[in-house]
Every structure is written in structure tokens, then in C-alpha cells.
Scaffold this motif. Structure first.
Motif, PDB file in Angstrom:
ATOM      1  N   ASP A   1      -2.728  44.286   2.578  1.00 54.22           N
ATOM      2  CA  ASP A   1      -3.467  44.922   1.482  1.00 54.22           C
ATOM      3  C   ASP A   1      -2.795  44.694   0.125  1.00 54.22           C
ATOM      4  O   ASP A   1      -3.270  45.168  -0.892  1.00 54.22           O
ATOM      5  N   MET A   2      -1.718  43.945   0.135  1.00 50.55           N
ATOM      6  CA  MET A   2      -1.022  43.595  -1.105  1.00 50.55           C
ATOM      7  C   MET A   2      -1.349  42.158  -1.478  1.00 50.55           C
ATOM      8  O   MET A   2      -1.233  41.252  -0.646  1.00 50.55           O
ATOM      9  N   GLU A   3      -1.790  41.948  -2.718  1.00 56.35           N
ATOM     10  CA  GLU A   3      -1.994  40.573  -3.159  1.00 56.35           C
ATOM     11  C   GLU A   3      -0.651  39.856  -3.194  1.00 56.35           C
ATOM     12  O   GLU A   3       0.388  40.458  -3.491  1.00 56.35           O
ATOM     13  N   LEU A   4      -0.686  38.580  -2.873  1.00 54.59           N
ATOM     14  CA  LEU A   4       0.550  37.811  -2.768  1.00 54.59           C
ATOM     15  C   LEU A   4       1.327  37.837  -4.077  1.00 54.59           C
ATOM     16  O   LEU A   4       2.558  37.975  -4.070  1.00 54.59           O
TER      17      LEU A   4
ATOM     18  N   TYR B   1       0.867  -1.196   0.000  1.00 51.29           N
ATOM     19  CA  TYR B   1       0.000   0.000   0.000  1.00 51.29           C
ATOM     20  C   TYR B   1       0.896   1.235   0.000  1.00 51.29           C
ATOM     21  O   TYR B   1       1.839   1.332   0.790  1.00 51.29           O
ATOM     22  N   TYR B   2       0.594   2.178  -0.879  1.00 54.69           N
ATOM     23  CA  TYR B   2       1.356   3.431  -0.924  1.00 54.69           C
ATOM     24  C   TYR B   2       0.400   4.573  -1.235  1.00 54.69           C
ATOM     25  O   TYR B   2      -0.470   4.455  -2.106  1.00 54.69           O
ATOM     26  N   SER B   3       0.573   5.675  -0.530  1.00 57.58           N
ATOM     27  CA  SER B   3      -0.252   6.864  -0.804  1.00 57.58           C
ATOM     28  C   SER B   3       0.584   8.114  -0.579  1.00 57.58           C
ATOM     29  O   SER B   3       1.482   8.140   0.267  1.00 57.58           O
ATOM     30  N   VAL B   4       0.292   9.129  -1.366  1.00 54.43           N
ATOM     31  CA  VAL B   4       0.919  10.441  -1.188  1.00 54.43           C
ATOM     32  C   VAL B   4      -0.168  11.500  -1.320  1.00 54.43           C
ATOM     33  O   VAL B   4      -1.003  11.443  -2.228  1.00 54.43           O
ATOM     34  N   THR B   5      -0.174  12.431  -0.393  1.00 56.28           N
ATOM     35  CA  THR B   5      -1.135  13.529  -0.389  1.00 56.28           C
ATOM     36  C   THR B   5      -0.378  14.845  -0.297  1.00 56.28           C
ATOM     37  O   THR B   5       0.477  15.010   0.582  1.00 56.28           O
ATOM     38  N   LYS B   6      -0.682  15.770  -1.195  1.00 52.83           N
ATOM     39  CA  LYS B   6      -0.064  17.096  -1.154  1.00 52.83           C
ATOM     40  C   LYS B   6      -1.167  18.146  -1.093  1.00 52.83           C
ATOM     41  O   LYS B   6      -2.118  18.118  -1.875  1.00 52.83           O
ATOM     42  N   GLU B   7      -1.011  19.049  -0.168  1.00 57.23           N
ATOM     43  CA  GLU B   7      -2.009  20.094   0.072  1.00 57.23           C
ATOM     44  C   GLU B   7      -1.301  21.439   0.102  1.00 57.23           C
ATOM     45  O   GLU B   7      -0.259  21.595   0.735  1.00 57.23           O
ATOM     46  N   LYS B   8      -1.873  22.410  -0.589  1.00 60.33           N
ATOM     47  CA  LYS B   8      -1.267  23.746  -0.662  1.00 60.33           C
ATOM     48  C   LYS B   8      -2.342  24.801  -0.459  1.00 60.33           C
ATOM     49  O   LYS B   8      -3.359  24.797  -1.138  1.00 60.33           O
ATOM     50  N   THR B   9      -2.109  25.691   0.485  1.00 57.80           N
ATOM     51  CA  THR B   9      -3.025  26.801   0.757  1.00 57.80           C
ATOM     52  C   THR B   9      -2.274  28.104   0.535  1.00 57.80           C
ATOM     53  O   THR B   9      -1.333  28.422   1.260  1.00 57.80           O
ATOM     54  N   SER B  10      -2.695  28.833  -0.487  1.00 56.86           N
ATOM     55  CA  SER B  10      -2.021  30.075  -0.852  1.00 56.86           C
ATOM     56  C   SER B  10      -2.990  31.243  -0.664  1.00 56.86           C
ATOM     57  O   SER B  10      -3.988  31.332  -1.375  1.00 56.86           O
ATOM     58  N   PRO B  11      -2.744  32.142   0.280  1.00 56.30           N
ATOM     59  CA  PRO B  11      -3.679  33.253   0.511  1.00 56.30           C
ATOM     60  C   PRO B  11      -3.673  34.253  -0.642  1.00 56.30           C
ATOM     61  O   PRO B  11      -2.654  34.417  -1.333  1.00 56.30           O
ATOM     62  N   LYS B  12      -4.798  34.885  -0.869  1.00 61.23           N
ATOM     63  CA  LYS B  12      -4.875  35.912  -1.915  1.00 61.23           C
ATOM     64  C   LYS B  12      -4.009  37.105  -1.545  1.00 61.23           C
ATOM     65  O   LYS B  12      -3.355  37.704  -2.404  1.00 61.23           O
ATOM     66  N   TYR B  13      -4.003  37.449  -0.243  1.00 63.65           N
ATOM     67  CA  TYR B  13      -3.235  38.598   0.219  1.00 63.65           C
ATOM     68  C   TYR B  13      -2.021  38.149   1.018  1.00 63.65           C
ATOM     69  O   TYR B  13      -2.050  37.120   1.711  1.00 63.65           O
ATOM     70  N   ASN B  14      -0.968  38.920   0.912  1.00 64.61           N
ATOM     71  CA  ASN B  14       0.258  38.639   1.642  1.00 64.61           C
ATOM     72  C   ASN B  14       0.002  38.797   3.143  1.00 64.61           C
ATOM     73  O   ASN B  14      -0.333  39.892   3.596  1.00 64.61           O
ATOM     74  N   PRO B  15       0.142  37.752   3.963  1.00 60.05           N
ATOM     75  CA  PRO B  15      -0.133  37.882   5.395  1.00 60.05           C
ATOM     76  C   PRO B  15       0.820  38.841   6.112  1.00 60.05           C
ATOM     77  O   PRO B  15       0.507  39.320   7.202  1.00 60.05           O
ATOM     78  N   LEU B  16       1.957  39.131   5.493  1.00 61.41           N
ATOM     79  CA  LEU B  16       2.899  40.085   6.079  1.00 61.41           C
ATOM     80  C   LEU B  16       2.581  41.520   5.683  1.00 61.41           C
ATOM     81  O   LEU B  16       3.144  42.454   6.241  1.00 61.41           O
ATOM     82  N   ASP B  17       1.679  41.685   4.711  1.00 65.71           N
ATOM     83  CA  ASP B  17       1.338  43.008   4.189  1.00 65.71           C
ATOM     84  C   ASP B  17      -0.059  42.888   3.601  1.00 65.71           C
ATOM     85  O   ASP B  17      -0.239  42.728   2.394  1.00 65.71           O
TER      86      ASP B  17
END
Length: 325
Positions: free
Chosen positions: A246-249, A228-244
Motif C-alpha cells: 500500500d506504499m508507493e515505491l 553487428y551490435y545491439s544493446v537492449t535495456k528494459e526496466k519495469t518499476s512497480p507503482k507500489y512497493n511489492p514488499l509493502d
């Protein structure tokens, strides 16, 4: 979350006009920011004077004379972030600094000036200042009114989502399953309000395989080895830069001065999770002595092995690894 900010402005000279006040010698400005001195955006409009006289509120022409369209504060909020993006590019080339005021004129209204100081964000406005500035270099006296400051045009751009599943049957050798899902920023259910919609781009895929390795051995070996083998990849990319916020990433990454800076911003802003699982369950060789079965016959032994690995990185985690056997 709003696209525009508006405010009516009126200006007139005092009755005697002893200081000879004229058009464009005074200007009104609005300052938005984390504070009013070190981190703010500013928008400035030169003021047209309303001549002395009697005006009727029932006359559209008189209303426009008292509240001239040239004096109306009508700002696309995107001009602030566009200017900050240009400032950040100039800063990367050594031509600007957080400690110096960076200014440009509005391309749609060339008489109006936009400025940015420090590193403000429209997502964390704590102070707002409305002021009047004397541009003449001489003492001037006048009267200025402002009215109906308001936000308009809620940003209600939508998103999209998709998911898919693929199942493969490899005869009696095994099966392979593939699943994928993607949803973009702005996507939400029909019952959700605009403010409840997602502000992240989310993607996920999973590949799972079940294979009987014993099929690669001769039948007389009687080998069973379920893998049995499985691989899961998950990516969450915010629309706005969390460090700034009001700027889109994408804009923040574009304005970065070097690949190292872009990678640093992306590693902090984007959350990535990778999980893998591998197992061999009850592997055995079914050979035994037919006449006199013995305890040491291969059929009396089995072997199992499993390993799972998890790797996480993101805004609050530089990296986290977890392995289990």
C-alpha cells in the motif's frame, strides 16, 4: 484501489443516564489489517451524543441529529500510508518501532486519531474490527449504532505512453537504428477496464548497428568484415512497493533511512534486463594468387565470431547472467 472509506455512526445515553455520559467520552474506532493485534491501521472518532426525543426519517434536520456529521467515519485512505511513511522515517532515526503503536491526529479533523501498529498493508486486508472505546476513565453506559460501511471513489488516475524510432543511414558504411518505448502506471487501452490498467512504469530502448568494417581498409585489400551490435535495456518499476503493497515505491524509497536501504528496496522492487549481442560474420580478405590459385590463399579462409550476454535482476532474482558464444 479506493480513495475513501465511510460509515455512519450514532451514539446516545441510556434512558436514565445513571453514568452521566457526555459528548466525546465514548469513541468509535475501525481497525484494518493483516490481523487485529500486531499489524493494523486504526482510525478513532470521539462521539457526539444524540439527545433523547422523537425524530422523523423524512426530516433532513432530524436525520442529521440522529446521524451527526461529526460522528461520520469519512477517511481518506491515504492518511494511513502517510502515517506509516512518517513512522518509518521515525524508525530509521530510532524514534519508533514496529512493536509500538504510533499515533497522530488527522490534520483535516484534529479530534480524530490515526494509529499504525506493525507493518500492515491495505493491499492485504484480512481482518476488520469496529469497536467502541471509553475515554473517560470511569464506568460509562451508552448505546452506539453503526451503519452503511462502504468504499468510495475508485482510484482511476490514468497514465501515458510513448514510443519512437530513429534510423540513420551512414552512407555505404552501415546503419544505426534506435527504438524506445515508455508507458506509465495507469495506462491502458480503450477497451480495458480501470482494474485492467497497468500498475507498472515500463521503459525499453534498443540500439542496433550494422557496420561494414572493410570500408576502413584499402580497396586492394578486399577486406569484408560485417559487424553487428545491439544493446537492449528494459526496466519495469512497480507503482507500489511489492514488499509493502500500500506504499508507493517512491514513498518507500524516500522513507528509507540510508542509501544502502534504498538500494536494497530498489533492487528487489525494480526488474532490470540488459541484453547485448555482438557478431562478426564471414570476415575475410579476398586476396588470392591470380596466376596459380593455392589452397592457402587468404581468400579461401573466413572467420566468424558471435557473443550474446544477458543480465537480469529483480524481485525474484538477485541476478542472473547468461553468456553464449
Amino acid at each position: 484501489q479506493y480513495k475513501r472509506i465511510q460509515m455512519f455512526t450514532h451514539a446516545n445515553a441510556l434512558a436514565q443516564n445513571t453514568t452521566d455520559l457526555r459528548d466525546n467520552q465514548l469513541s468509535v474506532f475501525i481497525r484494518l489489517g493483516n490481523d487485529y493485534k500486531n499489524n493494523y491501521y486504526e482510525y478513532e472518532i470521539p462521539l457526539k451524543l444524540t439527545p433523547e426525543g422523537k425524530y422523523s426519517r423524512r426530516s433532513l434536520e432530524d436525520c442529521k441529529a440522529v446521524w451527526p456529521e461529526e460522528n461520520m467515519l469519512d477517511i481518506q485512505m491515504s492518511v494511513f500510508t502517510a502515517l506509516k511513511k512518517e513512522r518509518n522515517k521515525a524508525k530509521a532515526n530510532g524514534q519508533a518501532s514496529y512493536n509500538r503503536l504510533f499515533s497522530a491526529y488527522d490534520s483535516d479533523k484534529p479530534k480524530n486519531k490515526i494509529s499504525v501498529m506493525g507493518n500492515p498493508t491495505l493491499g492485504e486486508i484480512k481482518t476488520m474490527v469496529i469497536g467502541v472505546r471509553n475515554n473517560s476513565g470511569e464506568v460509562k453506559s451508552g448505546e452506539v449504532w453503526v451503519n452503511e460501511l462502504r468504499l468510495k471513489e475508485f482510484n482511476n488516475s490514468g497514465g501515458w505512453a510513448a514510443q519512437g524510432t530513429l534510423n540513420l543511414q551512414l552512407s555505404d558504411l552501415g546503419t544505426v537504428n534506435v527504438q524506445g518505448k515508455y508507458s506509465s502506471a495507469g495506462f491502458g487501452g480503450l477497451e480495458e477496464g480501470v482494474a485492467q490498467r497497468s500498475t507498472d512504469n515500463y521503459s525499453n530502448y534498443t540500439v542496433t548497428a550494422n557496420v561494414e568494417l572493410g570500408k576502413f581498409f584499402p580497396d586492394k585489400a578486399k577486406v569484408t568484415a560485417p559487424l553487428y551490435y545491439s544493446v537492449t535495456k528494459e526496466k519495469t518499476s512497480p507503482k507500489y512497493n511489492p514488499l509493502d503493497t500500500d506504499m508507493e515505491l517512491d514513498d518507500a524509497l524516500e522513507a528509507a533511512g540510508s542509501k544502502h536501504e534504498r538500494d536494497s528496496i530498489e533492487s528487489l522492487a525494480v526488474t532490470k534486463v540488459t541484453q547485448t549481442n555482438f557478431s562478426l560474420s564471414n570476415v575475410r580478405v579476398g586476396i588470392q594468387n591470380k596466376r596459380h590459385p593455392m589452397p592457402y590463399d587468404p581468400a579461401n579462409f573466413s572467420f566468424s565470431y558471435s557473443h550474446s550476454h544477458s543480465y537480469t535482476s529483480g524481485e525474484t532474482t538477485v541476478y542472473e547472467k547468461e553468456d553464449n558464444w
